[in-house]
Design a protein around this motif. Sequence first.
Motif, PDB file in Angstrom:
ATOM      1  N   ARG A  79       0.836  -1.203   0.000  1.00 38.93           N
ATOM      2  CA  ARG A  79       0.000   0.000   0.000  1.00 38.93           C
ATOM      3  C   ARG A  79       0.874   1.258   0.000  1.00 38.93           C
ATOM      4  O   ARG A  79       0.575   2.248  -0.673  1.00 38.93           O
ATOM      5  N   ALA A  80       1.951   1.207   0.776  1.00 38.55           N
ATOM      6  CA  ALA A  80       2.862   2.351   0.807  1.00 38.55           C
ATOM      7  C   ALA A  80       3.500   2.572  -0.557  1.00 38.55           C
ATOM      8  O   ALA A  80       3.695   3.712  -0.997  1.00 38.55           O
ATOM      9  N   SER A  81       3.796   1.462  -1.243  1.00 43.80           N
ATOM     10  CA  SER A  81       4.386   1.568  -2.576  1.00 43.80           C
ATOM     11  C   SER A  81       3.414   2.213  -3.558  1.00 43.80           C
ATOM     12  O   SER A  81       3.805   3.036  -4.396  1.00 43.80           O
ATOM     13  N   LYS A  82       2.131   1.826  -3.457  1.00 43.55           N
ATOM     14  CA  LYS A  82       1.119   2.417  -4.338  1.00 43.55           C
ATOM     15  C   LYS A  82       0.961   3.916  -4.060  1.00 43.55           C
ATOM     16  O   LYS A  82       0.807   4.730  -4.981  1.00 43.55           O
ATOM     17  N   GLN A  83       0.998   4.272  -2.778  1.00 47.47           N
ATOM     18  CA  GLN A  83       0.881   5.691  -2.427  1.00 47.47           C
ATOM     19  C   GLN A  83       2.084   6.478  -2.946  1.00 47.47           C
ATOM     20  O   GLN A  83       1.952   7.608  -3.401  1.00 47.47           O
ATOM     21  N   TRP A  84       3.252   5.847  -2.847  1.00 51.26           N
ATOM     22  CA  TRP A  84       4.470   6.511  -3.305  1.00 51.26           C
ATOM     23  C   TRP A  84       4.382   6.843  -4.803  1.00 51.26           C
ATOM     24  O   TRP A  84       4.849   7.895  -5.243  1.00 51.26           O
ATOM     25  N   ALA A  85       3.755   5.958  -5.556  1.00 52.64           N
ATOM     26  CA  ALA A  85       3.619   6.186  -6.999  1.00 52.64           C
ATOM     27  C   ALA A  85       2.748   7.399  -7.303  1.00 52.64           C
ATOM     28  O   ALA A  85       2.845   7.997  -8.374  1.00 52.64           O
ATOM     29  N   GLN A  86       1.898   7.777  -6.328  1.00 55.87           N
ATOM     30  CA  GLN A  86       0.984   8.899  -6.525  1.00 55.87           C
ATOM     31  C   GLN A  86       1.428  10.175  -5.813  1.00 55.87           C
ATOM     32  O   GLN A  86       0.733  11.194  -5.866  1.00 55.87           O
ATOM     33  N   VAL A  87       2.542  10.117  -5.141  1.00 51.71           N
ATOM     34  CA  VAL A  87       3.049  11.301  -4.440  1.00 51.71           C
ATOM     35  C   VAL A  87       3.426  12.385  -5.447  1.00 51.71           C
ATOM     36  O   VAL A  87       3.990  12.100  -6.519  1.00 51.71           O
ATOM     37  N   GLU A  88       3.141  13.609  -5.113  1.00 57.21           N
ATOM     38  CA  GLU A  88       3.423  14.721  -6.005  1.00 57.21           C
ATOM     39  C   GLU A  88       4.923  14.819  -6.305  1.00 57.21           C
ATOM     40  O   GLU A  88       5.759  14.623  -5.409  1.00 57.21           O
TER      41      GLU A  88
END
Length: 247
Positions: A79-88
């Motif tokens: 989940r953290a990896s997926k969020q990282w992909a969407q970080v500005e």
Amino acid sequence: MNMATWRLLFSTSPINLLCTRRLATQNPIMSKLKRNIEKDILPPKPKKPLNPFIQYCLSVKNTLQKEYPDCTYVDVVKRASKQWAQVEPKVKESLKKQYMEQQSIYKQKLQDYENSITSDQKLLIKKELIKKEHAWEKSQVKQKLTELGKPKRPLSAFFLFLQNKQSAKDPQVPYKDWTINLSEEWKNMTTEAKEKYVVEATHLYEKYKIELKKWEEDMIQAGHHNLLKSNVKSNVKSKRVTNIHKE
């Protein structure tokens, strides 16, 4: 997400992030031995900074664990990896900039650290590494010999005596004290009392020599000369020379 990152995020003990030095051999076991030796002899190395992605994962780990309490650590990391992909991009760039600054400081600290290591320390590390390497190689040979079915050297008369007394040992008495007491008893025993153990040990040893000789011959046939003792290898060499002359 690789295993090293996962261990860093969810380990209960500190993770060693220190870089491996070139002086260590390519053998990963030897590299680990060298790191352990350096850890015992040298002061702690400067810590390598965490890359932007790991820094981000650490910053959101607790939040994700609270939000998804039933998820495994692997799922949380995903989940953290997926969020990282969407970080500005601006946030990522800021983290990257911090990392580069930390990396520059780290390199200077590491250089100063390595320059501070004395010749005596380097020599001591080298000696300890050689000692550990020899011990490791010896254990590998021993393991290989066991796998190849090398006969075990039988017990001596004294150890046969200890083995015979084992069933009567008081479990409350420490093993060290028990062996000391039996050692004294053995010293005070008459030759006649020791005779049965000596006879049994002699019989077992003679049997062992026969089995060992047969095993060594099998090893010679199988081409495992390097695993035999020097005297056996010398005999092999002599036989080869004799055979060459006969031919």
